[in-house]
Design a protein around this motif. Structure first.
Motif, mmCIF file in Angstrom:
data_model
loop_
_atom_site.group_PDB
_atom_site.id
_atom_site.type_symbol
_atom_site.label_atom_id
_atom_site.label_comp_id
_atom_site.label_asym_id
_atom_site.label_seq_id
_atom_site.Cartn_x
_atom_site.Cartn_y
_atom_site.Cartn_z
ATOM 1 N N PRO A 92 7.075 7.737 7.498
ATOM 2 C CA PRO A 92 6.023 6.713 7.413
ATOM 3 C C PRO A 92 6.513 5.365 7.943
ATOM 4 O O PRO A 92 7.694 5.043 7.867
ATOM 5 C CB PRO A 92 5.740 6.624 5.913
ATOM 6 N N TRP A 129 -0.132 -2.891 -3.637
ATOM 7 C CA TRP A 129 -1.250 -2.782 -4.581
ATOM 8 C C TRP A 129 -0.995 -3.518 -5.891
ATOM 9 O O TRP A 129 -1.912 -3.688 -6.690
ATOM 10 C CB TRP A 129 -1.541 -1.310 -4.892
ATOM 11 N N ASP A 186 2.890 -1.043 1.582
ATOM 12 C CA ASP A 186 1.558 -1.029 0.972
ATOM 13 C C ASP A 186 1.473 0.004 -0.140
ATOM 14 O O ASP A 186 0.890 -0.246 -1.197
ATOM 15 C CB ASP A 186 0.487 -0.739 2.017
ATOM 16 N N ARG A 187 2.055 1.148 0.092
ATOM 17 C CA ARG A 187 2.017 2.258 -0.874
ATOM 18 C C ARG A 187 2.768 1.931 -2.164
ATOM 19 O O ARG A 187 2.287 2.234 -3.255
ATOM 20 C CB ARG A 187 2.616 3.488 -0.211
ATOM 21 N N PHE A 188 3.925 1.290 -2.053
ATOM 22 C CA PHE A 188 4.742 1.038 -3.228
ATOM 23 C C PHE A 188 4.524 -0.337 -3.846
ATOM 24 O O PHE A 188 4.560 -0.465 -5.066
ATOM 25 C CB PHE A 188 6.231 1.213 -2.887
ATOM 26 N N CYS A 240 0.596 7.803 -7.046
ATOM 27 C CA CYS A 240 -0.813 8.173 -6.929
ATOM 28 C C CYS A 240 -1.654 7.213 -7.773
ATOM 29 O O CYS A 240 -1.116 6.351 -8.475
ATOM 30 C CB CYS A 240 -1.010 9.615 -7.402
ATOM 31 N N ARG A 253 -0.304 4.706 -10.698
ATOM 32 C CA ARG A 253 -0.488 3.257 -10.588
ATOM 33 C C ARG A 253 -1.113 2.690 -11.859
ATOM 34 O O ARG A 253 -0.663 1.664 -12.381
ATOM 35 C CB ARG A 253 -1.357 2.916 -9.375
ATOM 36 N N ALA A 272 3.319 0.842 5.976
ATOM 37 C CA ALA A 272 2.605 1.804 5.128
ATOM 38 C C ALA A 272 3.357 2.040 3.820
ATOM 39 O O ALA A 272 2.743 2.129 2.749
ATOM 40 C CB ALA A 272 2.411 3.121 5.874
ATOM 41 N N LEU A 273 4.682 2.121 3.897
ATOM 42 C CA LEU A 273 5.466 2.313 2.677
ATOM 43 C C LEU A 273 5.392 1.085 1.777
ATOM 44 O O LEU A 273 5.275 1.206 0.556
ATOM 45 C CB LEU A 273 6.916 2.645 3.024
ATOM 46 N N TRP A 306 8.400 12.621 -2.237
ATOM 47 C CA TRP A 306 7.645 11.490 -2.754
ATOM 48 C C TRP A 306 6.156 11.790 -2.874
ATOM 49 O O TRP A 306 5.293 11.003 -2.497
ATOM 50 C CB TRP A 306 7.942 10.210 -1.971
ATOM 51 N N PRO A 366 0.413 11.324 -2.443
ATOM 52 C CA PRO A 366 1.583 10.470 -2.222
ATOM 53 C C PRO A 366 1.831 9.597 -3.458
ATOM 54 O O PRO A 366 0.889 9.016 -4.013
ATOM 55 C CB PRO A 366 1.193 9.618 -1.017
ATOM 56 N N TRP A 367 3.079 9.562 -3.893
ATOM 57 C CA TRP A 367 3.419 8.785 -5.089
ATOM 58 C C TRP A 367 3.752 7.350 -4.702
ATOM 59 O O TRP A 367 4.387 7.137 -3.685
ATOM 60 C CB TRP A 367 4.622 9.411 -5.807
#
Length: 90
Positions: free
Chosen positions: A66, A78, A73-75, A24, A28, A70-71, A13, A21-22
């Motif tokens: 992770p 945003w 928030d990352r996916f 990215c 996005r 955190a995952l 990923w 980290p995708w």
């Protein structure tokens, strides 16, 4: 000059183009442009990617995967601006 496509390198990923980290920052922006007319469709797509990423990342390294927050928030975190939560009054 060749255009680089910022897609996920599974099962790590990471972005194939920039190794971040995708998704990215460029991915996005591309996703926001691609799904500009349907925020719901973007959220559904990214929720599916999150589900797959969790499977991959936990299978690769269950002790150091992770954190779920955190995952998220990352996916997904945003994708939509959030209003501040009201603070309880005393």
């Amino acid at each position: 000059m060749t255009s680089q496509i910022h897609v996920a390198l599974r099962p790590l990923w990471l972005c194939r183009a920039c190794a971040a980290p995708w998704p990215c920052a460029t991915a996005r922006l591309n996703l926001l442009a691609e799904y500009r007319n349907s925020h719901v469709a973007l959220s559904i797509y990214l929720a599916g990617m999150l589900y797959t990423a969790v499977e991959d990342l936990y299978r690769l390294n269950p002790q150091d995967a992770p954190k779920p927050t955190a995952l998220h928030d990352r996916f997904l975190g945003w994708t939509a601006p959030r209003a501040p939560r009201p603070q309880p009054s005393d």
